[in-house]
Design an enzyme around this catalytic site. Structure first.
Site, PDB file in Angstrom:
ATOM      1  N   LYS A  48     140.280 -64.382  61.683  1.00 19.52           N
ATOM      2  CA  LYS A  48     139.125 -64.149  62.559  1.00 19.52           C
ATOM      3  C   LYS A  48     139.356 -62.872  63.382  1.00 19.52           C
ATOM      4  CE  LYS A  48     137.909 -68.980  62.397  1.00 19.52           C
ATOM      5  NZ  LYS A  48     137.992 -70.333  62.954  1.00 19.52           N
ATOM      6  N   GLN A  92     139.941 -73.113  68.172  1.00 18.14           N
ATOM      7  CA  GLN A  92     140.334 -73.468  66.804  1.00 18.14           C
ATOM      8  C   GLN A  92     140.650 -74.969  66.717  1.00 18.14           C
ATOM      9  OE1 GLN A  92     140.313 -71.256  64.128  1.00 18.14           O
ATOM     10  NE2 GLN A  92     140.624 -73.101  62.940  1.00 18.14           N
ATOM     11  N   ASP A 115     130.546 -71.125  67.236  1.00 18.04           N
ATOM     12  CA  ASP A 115     130.758 -72.034  66.106  1.00 18.04           C
ATOM     13  C   ASP A 115     129.551 -72.948  65.909  1.00 18.04           C
ATOM     14  OD1 ASP A 115     133.106 -71.693  64.648  1.00 18.04           O
ATOM     15  OD2 ASP A 115     134.359 -72.643  66.183  1.00 18.04           O
TER      16      ASP A 115
END
Ligand code: NAP
Length: 281
Positions: A48, A92, A115
């Site tokens: 990322k 994460q 997200d």
């Protein structure tokens, strides 16, 4: 049979994002939180950060120790929610067992939830009025579009009903007028249901799960699975060698859906910046 090149499609998306950010002189930051030492999470976080560099997005990493408390994590999220330099926040997953994942997701401001896991953004996806795309399903849609396949009116079968892949995947296909069936571990006659699919998306998490007898001739097969086979090699859910000859299009693993998920995250981060500019006006 054609193999869909997720790396190529993802590179094109990232290039478009970079060009837009540079054209408009935008200063964009993504905060990436990682708790503990899970090696797979470390690989994802590094990928990322690399994508941020390609897109001219600044990444700020917060690597917290395994024994971080819920209070410490929520405090960091509060700080990032308030920071004008941070436009997107990503935590994460999975988190270490002692942390409450749901509470952490809900603590992220919906305007910075790149997200799209927060209940506000999930609800928006459901009604089709959304700012942030669910990254993996949105990546799958880009791959389907890259083949020129029209979703409207097609039989679409999604295997898996998780909150992050299966359910939002079904929604995106439905929004494009697919006739969508969602399968799971209690589905009866799974092979027969899958054989109806013009577009088959597998998000199960089991190597070799989708076999040739489950696939209709000429189907588009998208493999979201990320598994390790007996030799420790990364592989998807689909028995690629057996299934590929039956398909019109198929994604490989690696090099299919994985790179697209990250490209969609970059797109959401750019979107977050634009939303926050609007919000300030
Ligand atoms: P998950 O939460 O474990 O969900 C798996 C789904 O598969 C569940 O809905 C489960 O059904 C279903 N399932 C399990 N066994 C089945 C069976 N025998 N028959 C039919 N359905 C069955 O997993 P996830 O988070 O959605 O992820 C799925 C896979 O995608 C994993 O390999 C993950 O690593 C991968 N993934 C990849 C990306 C990417 O960027 N490429 C992103 C996210 C996830 P029940 O609900 O009935 O248990």
């Amino acid at each position: 049979m054609n193999i869909i090149d997720g790396k190529q499609v993802s590179a094109a998306v990232k290039e478009r994002i970079r060009a837009e950010i540079e054209r408009d002189g935008l200063d964009i930051g993504l905060a990436v939180i990682i708790v503990g030492n899970d090696p797979a999470s470390r690989v994802y976080v590094n990928n990322k950060k690399k994508a941020c560099e390609v897109c001219s997005i600044k990444s700020y990493e917060y690597a917290l120790p395994e024994d971080t408390t819920q209070e410490q994590l929520l405090e960091l999220i509060d700080t990032l929610n308030a920071s004008p330099n941070v436009n997107g926040i990503l935590c994460q997953l999975p988190l270490p067992k002692h942390l409450d994942e749901k509470a952490v997701i809900e603590a992220i401001s919906p305007l910075k939830d790149v997200d799209a896991f927060n209940a506000v953004n999930v609800g928006r996806i459901m009604i089709g009025d959304y700012a942030f795309l669910p990254c993996t399903p949105a990546g799958v849609m880009e791959l389907i579009h890259s083949t020129g396949t029209e979703v409207s009116g097609k039989e679409c079968v999604v295997i898996g009903r998780s909150n992050i892949v299966g359910k939002p995947m079904a929604m995106l296909l439905l929004h494009e007028n697919g006739t969508v069936t969602v399968c799971h571990s209690r589905t009866k006659d799974l092979a027969e249901v899958c054989r109806r699919a013009d577009i088959l998306v597998s998000a199960v998490g089991k190597a070799g799960f989708v076999t040739a007898d489950m696939v209709k001739d000429g189907a588009v097969v998208i493999d979201v699975g990320m598994n390790r086979n007996a030799d420790g090699k990364l592989c998807g859910d689909v028995d690629f060698d057996e299934v590929a000859p039956k398909c019109s299009y198929i994604t490989p693993v690696p090099g299919g859906v994985g790179p697209m998920t990250i490209a969609m995250l970059m797109q959401n981060t750019l979107k977050a910046k634009r939303l926050q500019i609007q919000d300030e006006q």
